[in-house]
Design an enzyme around this catalytic site. Structure first.
Site, PDB file in Angstrom:
ATOM      1  N   ASN A   1       2.578   0.329  34.277  1.00 24.24           N
ATOM      2  CA  ASN A   1       2.335   0.416  32.830  1.00 24.24           C
ATOM      3  C   ASN A   1       3.584   0.758  32.010  1.00 24.24           C
ATOM      4  O   ASN A   1       3.764   0.240  30.903  1.00 24.24           O
ATOM      5  CB  ASN A   1       1.185   1.382  32.528  1.00 24.24           C
TER       6      ASN A   1
ATOM      7  N   GLU B   1       1.224  12.089  39.881  1.00 26.08           N
ATOM      8  CA  GLU B   1       0.770  11.925  38.494  1.00 26.08           C
ATOM      9  C   GLU B   1      -0.284  10.831  38.545  1.00 26.08           C
ATOM     10  O   GLU B   1       0.033   9.663  38.778  1.00 26.08           O
ATOM     11  CB  GLU B   1       1.946  11.554  37.599  1.00 26.08           C
TER      12      GLU B   1
ATOM     13  N   CYS C   1      -1.415   6.421  30.801  1.00 22.91           N
ATOM     14  CA  CYS C   1      -2.263   7.398  31.497  1.00 22.91           C
ATOM     15  C   CYS C   1      -2.712   8.508  30.558  1.00 22.91           C
ATOM     16  O   CYS C   1      -3.754   9.114  30.761  1.00 22.91           O
ATOM     17  CB  CYS C   1      -1.501   7.988  32.667  1.00 22.91           C
TER      18      CYS C   1
ATOM     19  N   GLU D   1       6.231  17.924  36.810  1.00 17.16           N
ATOM     20  CA  GLU D   1       7.631  17.495  36.755  1.00 17.16           C
ATOM     21  C   GLU D   1       8.109  17.689  35.320  1.00 17.16           C
ATOM     22  O   GLU D   1       7.309  17.905  34.405  1.00 17.16           O
ATOM     23  CB  GLU D   1       7.767  16.042  37.229  1.00 17.16           C
TER      24      GLU D   1
END
Ligand code: NAD
Ligand code: 6OD
Length: 496
Positions: free
Chosen positions: A165, A264, A298, A477
């Site tokens: 993405n 993630e 996301c 992160e």
């Protein structure tokens, strides 16, 4: 464009990048890279097999044992700055490659994807230079004492498994800190978006990053480069961005050898709009959160909860926003929305559009495929879509769709809004709209997510912790948090 990928018959073909050389797989296997805009063939991609993954691990290991492993932090930082500068110098090449793979509007990729690709190297070059380590002095029975200090050492060979993405942004978000910390990486880009990771190989070589520090193997997940890489015992840790179900499969692979993971993962993010919000700002913000990148972010919002007094007005205004987004070629001025990444993903999103109808949704906007002219009719286009009237148990409210769509439901109390927002297996991000500062702090403290935006969305300070709660991820992160995953602390205790 001068490209690491060879031009054959007018198409761009991607090779693997191993030990600073572009390498075609021994098997000769390739797969097609097709444009989401019109399904035209962009090029063939060389699919790495076990031998290429082996070679990449060997190259990475040799780099760690060679000059890269001996480079001090200042020199590593200089190299990473040079990588960022070279990405900027070749901005148009990266832009062209990213837009070709994803079909996203040039206006978006030129403001988000490519600049962040460069920034991800600079920020972590700075972080590693500025983070102190621990020091403790202690007393000992003989009175002489001892001192302890912690050294940060790289983890070793890091596998970086990426989604499609935001290909360059999400890949460099992991490669930047991994290299800043002195690791060597093997990147497995998404099969949908192989080009910018390949192009980055040219940049690494040009600025003098030693051979084997940055490697790229192309392919799919199971039975292909993704699985071979994550199962390889020579990989010390795996950082992954993608679907929660894939994360689960990778975690099983990482269990062999007890290797660390940073994940993630997916989301089903809520937007919460209080009646006291700045209405126009909320429409703009939620509009971006739902429709940006054709809903393939996301952090995007697929569940919107709006306080009842402004519910009808909000639905009408967001409908107008959805209908103002004109689909079109990435480079055309006025293109407000690109296609989905592929026909396969289009089928998935359309299956949810159908489910919404089957479950009795009121379709406020969109709901289908736009009619596109000429060759664009072959692209993976989709209408920005808004539903109301579904129960919270509905599949489109519970499952991640990853398309430009949302369901809007009214709420009456703050308590109810928090309960609705938290009623999900995911916990990535929330966007809350209110002018009541006290309420903003109160709600932020209660929402079960890794990132809570107030009166904004996807506003990023790269020093802050980024990641998901619940099934949206493992670890954080960003800034110093990246160092926690990409390094290990070694305590040195010296008896005086
Ligand atoms: P995906 O999980 O299908 O694929 C991601 C990568 O994993 C690809 O490179 C793929 O080839 C590889 N892969 C698949 N199966 C594998 C296996 N068994 N072993 C090793 N590698 C394997 O995800 P996607 O469709 O590319 O991306 C969309 C998803 O990513 C959405 O769920 C989205 O929410 C999530 N995402 C999350 C974040 C975040 O920061 N939390 C960011 C972007 C995307
Ligand atoms: O901004 C970032 O650092 C980041 N990881 C964004 C993720 C977006 C997901 O699609």
């Amino acid at each position: 464009m001068s490209h690491s990928v060879t031009q054959i018959n007018g198409t761009w073909d991607c090779a693997n990048f191993i030990g600073n050389e572009f390498v075609v797989a021994q098997s000769g296997k390739t797969f097609e890279n097709r444009s989401p805009v019109d399904h035209r063939l962009i090029g063939q991609v060389s699919e790495a097999g076990q031998p290429e993954v082996e070679a990449a691990v060997r190259a990475a290991r040799a780099a760690l044992e060679g000059p890269w492993g001996k480079l001090d932090i200042a020199k590593r930082s200089e190299l990473l700055y040079a990588v960022g500068d070279e990405i900027n110098r070749r901005f148009d090449d990266f832009l062209q490659a990213e837009v070709a793979d994803t079909g996203k509007p040039v206006s978006l990729a030129s403001h988000l994807d490519i600049p962040r690709g460069a920034a991800n190297f600079r920020i972590f070059a700075d972080v590693v230079k500025n983070v102190p380590s621990e020091f403790f002095s202690m007393s000992t029975p003989d009175g002489a004492g001892a001192i302890n200090y912690a050294l940060r050492v790289p983890k070793g060979v890091i596998a970086v498994i990426c989604p499609w993405n935001l290909p360059l942004l999400l890949m460099t978000w992991k490669v930047g800190p991994a290299l800043a910390c002195g690791n060597a990486v093997i990147v497995k880009p998404s099969e949908e978006t192989p080009s910018t990771a390949t192009l980055l190989g040219e940049v690494m070589k040009k600025v003098g990053v030693p051979a084997g520090v940055y490697n790229v193997v192309h392919g799919f997940g199971p039975g292909s480069a993704g699985e071979y890489l994550t199962r390889h015992p020579g990989v010390n840790a795996i950082t992954f961005t993608g679907e929660t179900a894939t994360g689960s499969a990778i975690m099983k692979a990482a269990a062999e050898g007890v290797r660390g993971v940073s994940f993630e993962l997916g989301g089903k993010n809520a937007g919460v709009v209080f009646a006291d919000c700045d209405f126009q700002a909320a429409i703009e913000g939620i509009g971006r959160a739902v429709f940006a990148n054709c809903g393939q972010v996301c952090l995007g919002t697929e569940r919107v909860y709006v306080e009842r007094p402004i519910f009808d007005r909000f639905v009408t205004a967001l409908k107008a926003k959805a209908e103002s987004l004109k689909p079109g070629r990435p480079e055309a001025t006025g293109t407000g929305i690109g296609p989905l990444i592929s026909r396969e993903h289009q089928r998935k999103v359309l299956s949810y559009y159908q489910k919404a109808k089957d479950e009795g949704a009121h379709v406020v906007a969109g709901g289908g495929v736009p009619s596109m002219p000429g060759e664009l009719a072959d692209g993976a286009w989709i209408e920005p879509t808004i539903w109301t009237g579904l129960p919270e148990t509905s599949a489109v409210i519970r499952e991640e769709i990853f398309g430009p769509c949302c369901h809007i439901a009214p709420f009456d109390t703050e308590e109810e809004a928090v309960r609705l927002a938290n009623d999900t297996a995911y916990g990535l991000a929330t966007t809350v709209w209110t002018t009541n500062l006290t309420r903003a702090h109160r709600v932020a403290a209660r929402i079960e997510v890794g990132i809570c935006w107030i009166n904004s969305w996807f506003l990023r300070d790269l020093r802050t912790p980024f990641g998901g709660s619940k099934q949206s991820g493992i670890g954080r992160e960003g800034g110093v948090h990246s160092l926690e995953f990409y390094t290990e602390l070694r305590n040195v205790c010296i008896k005086l």
